[in-house]
Scaffold this active site. Structure first.
Site, PDB file in Angstrom:
ATOM      1  CG  PHE A 100      60.754 -13.862  18.571  1.00  0.00           C
ATOM      2  CD1 PHE A 100      60.126 -15.092  18.512  1.00  0.00           C
ATOM      3  CD2 PHE A 100      60.164 -12.844  19.292  1.00  0.00           C
ATOM      4  CE1 PHE A 100      58.924 -15.307  19.169  1.00  0.00           C
ATOM      5  CE2 PHE A 100      58.963 -13.044  19.956  1.00  0.00           C
ATOM      6  CZ  PHE A 100      58.337 -14.292  19.900  1.00  0.00           C
ATOM      7  CG  ASP A 156      66.488 -12.878  21.480  1.00  0.00           C
ATOM      8  OD1 ASP A 156      66.430 -13.672  22.434  1.00  0.00           O
ATOM      9  OD2 ASP A 156      65.475 -12.429  20.917  1.00  0.00           O
ATOM     10  CE1 TYR A 178      58.458 -16.185  27.484  1.00  0.00           C
ATOM     11  CE2 TYR A 178      58.639 -14.231  28.868  1.00  0.00           C
ATOM     12  CZ  TYR A 178      58.561 -14.810  27.611  1.00  0.00           C
ATOM     13  OH  TYR A 178      58.593 -14.019  26.487  1.00  0.00           O
ATOM     14  CE  LYS A 179      61.471 -18.149  24.725  1.00  0.00           C
ATOM     15  NZ  LYS A 179      60.074 -17.815  24.664  1.00  0.00           N
ATOM     16  NE  ARG A 189      58.484 -23.277  18.809  1.00  0.00           N
ATOM     17  CZ  ARG A 189      58.819 -22.189  19.512  1.00  0.00           C
ATOM     18  NH1 ARG A 189      59.929 -21.529  19.220  1.00  0.00           N
ATOM     19  NH2 ARG A 189      58.050 -21.753  20.491  1.00  0.00           N
TER      20      ARG A 189
END
Length: 420
Positions: A141, A218, A243-244, A392
């Site tokens: 990322f 991560d 928040y995912k 995605r």
């Protein structure tokens, strides 16, 4: 009604399969726990921002009314000072397989990754000045890559880059070839943000340890969707966002894991008042606290921590293994639908096909996907786009149904047919 249209027959079969899968889904009742799940909007972006739990709406209102509004500053003494550690232990228990006292909720993902990578690098380099390399892959990322580059320049180190296949990720052989006597720290994503590739965290940790390196994991795209066993797999350090799949809300603070064996040896670089041994001493010198408090810096973002508690309770009730089973079933179904209705239009599955190598999302590749994503958003079908040419499909197991997945992929088919 019968039809001679092969595509229509395939859709009919897939619709029947989706209905049967939803009926047999042991987690189907959890969908009702989320705001908006009963609407016609198709949400394919749970791996970027999860739907809010209904319980969180009342929790936030009650907090503003009763705790913030009623207790005011007394709230710090009554519960808020403990909240980063209490929620951290809940994440450790239900999400990442960590014993108490090793996980804390605090800053953003970027800030926590900086703290842990920098602390690990400094400790390793101090113990052995030859250890000057941070290993990271070129498709990690952006935050991970950017901050590693910055830390290396800041501390006089260097980055060792691993080249990867964009449709998969880091392999054991590639990692083994990259680490050695110069390696201080390895930074890896458990689930690749682009392809959804699921790394063998236990094996990769062992490879790094064999080379004398520390590993920072991560967990942003796995926490709450893929089981993690931080203690069992020998993790050194880890960071994950909330928040995912933890549904903490936009910009909710991340969590940090530091194995108990490392806590006293690591000096985190952002020395703030909340990480001191006596927070209210206001003394002239910084003395780090014991345990995970030393990894805090400033005042905890209490409001941002509230919503994730409701999803953590759901995860603990449902069980992370059952959630993973649903995630596998959803992504397997998405791949079957893609093969049936999108492959004929030139769309490729740019994620691992073996569920054992895949996290909670599937990426579909086609040159028109940027335009397709923009159109779908106007139609209340919400995936996201990632270069190069990737759409995605993020399927949050507790809030996504199989029927919703099929509806969304049919919309993808129609958009590709029109725009491709």
């Amino acid at each position: 009604m019968t039809t001679t249209d092969p595509a229509a027959a395939t859709i009919d079969e897939l619709a029947g399969e989706a209905s049967a899968l939803d009926a047999a889904d042991p987690l189907r009742a959890y969908r009702d726990a989320f705001v908006g799940a009963a609407t016609s909007l198709v949400y394919f972006d749970g791996n970027s921002l999860g739907r809010p739990p209904r319980a969180s709406v009342e929790r936030l209102a009650a907090f503003a009314r009763d705790e913030w509004g009623g207790r005011l500053i007394r709230g710090w003494d009554e519960s808020w000072m403990r909240l980063p550690f209490d929620i951290g232990d809940a994440i450790g228990r239900s999400v990442i397989g960590a014993a108490p006292g090793q996980t804390v909720v605090g800053d953003s993902t970027t800030v926590l990754l900086y703290k842990l990578v920098r602390a690990a690098f400094d400790a390793q380099h101090a113990a052995d000045p030859a250890r000057v390399e941070i290993v990271v892959d070129r498709d990690n990322f952006p935050t991970d890559r950017y901050l590693v580059d910055g830390i290396a320049r800041e501390r006089g180190g260097r980055v060792r880059w691993i080249d990867v296949d964009l449709s998969t990720g880091v392999t054991a052989d590639a990692l083994r070839a990259a680490v050695g006597p110069s390696t201080a720290v390895v930074l890896l994503s458990h689930v690749a943000y682009r392809s959804g590739y699921l790394a063998d965290a236990a094996a990769f940790t062992a490879i790094a340890h064999d080379a004398g390196a520390l590993v920072v994991w991560d967990l942003c795209h796995s926490a709450g969707s893929v089981p993690v066993r931080a203690d069992e797999w020998g993790f050194d350090l880890a960071v994950g966002c909330t928040y995912k799949y933890l549904n903490g809300g936009p910009g909710s603070p991340a969590f940090a894991y530091v194995a108990a064996r490392h806590q006293e040896a690591l000096a985190q670089p952002i020395q703030g008042w909340m990480g001191t041994a006596d927070v209210f001493a206001m003394g002239p010198d910084y003395r780090p606290a014991e345990g995970m408090r030393r990894f805090l810096s400033g005042t905890p973002p209490i409001v941002g921590m509230l919503a994730m508690q409701d999803t953590l309770a759901l995860i603990e009730e449902a069980g992370i293994e059952a959630i993973r089973d649903k995630s596998v079933a959803l992504t397997d179904f998405a791949v079957r639908v893609a093969d049936a209705v999108l492959t004929p239009l030139g769309v490729a599955v740019a994620s691992p096909r073996d569920a054992a190598d895949r996290g909670g999302h599937v990426t579909l590749s086609h040159p028109a996907m940027r335009a397709v994503t923009a159109r779908l958003w106007t139609e209340d079908v919400i995936p996201d786009y990632r270069d190069p040419d990737g759409l995605r499909i993020g399927l949050s197991p507790l809030s996504t149904s199989f029927a919703e997945t099929l509806t969304g992929l049919r919309a993808v088919r129609d958009a590709v047919a029109d725009l491709g």
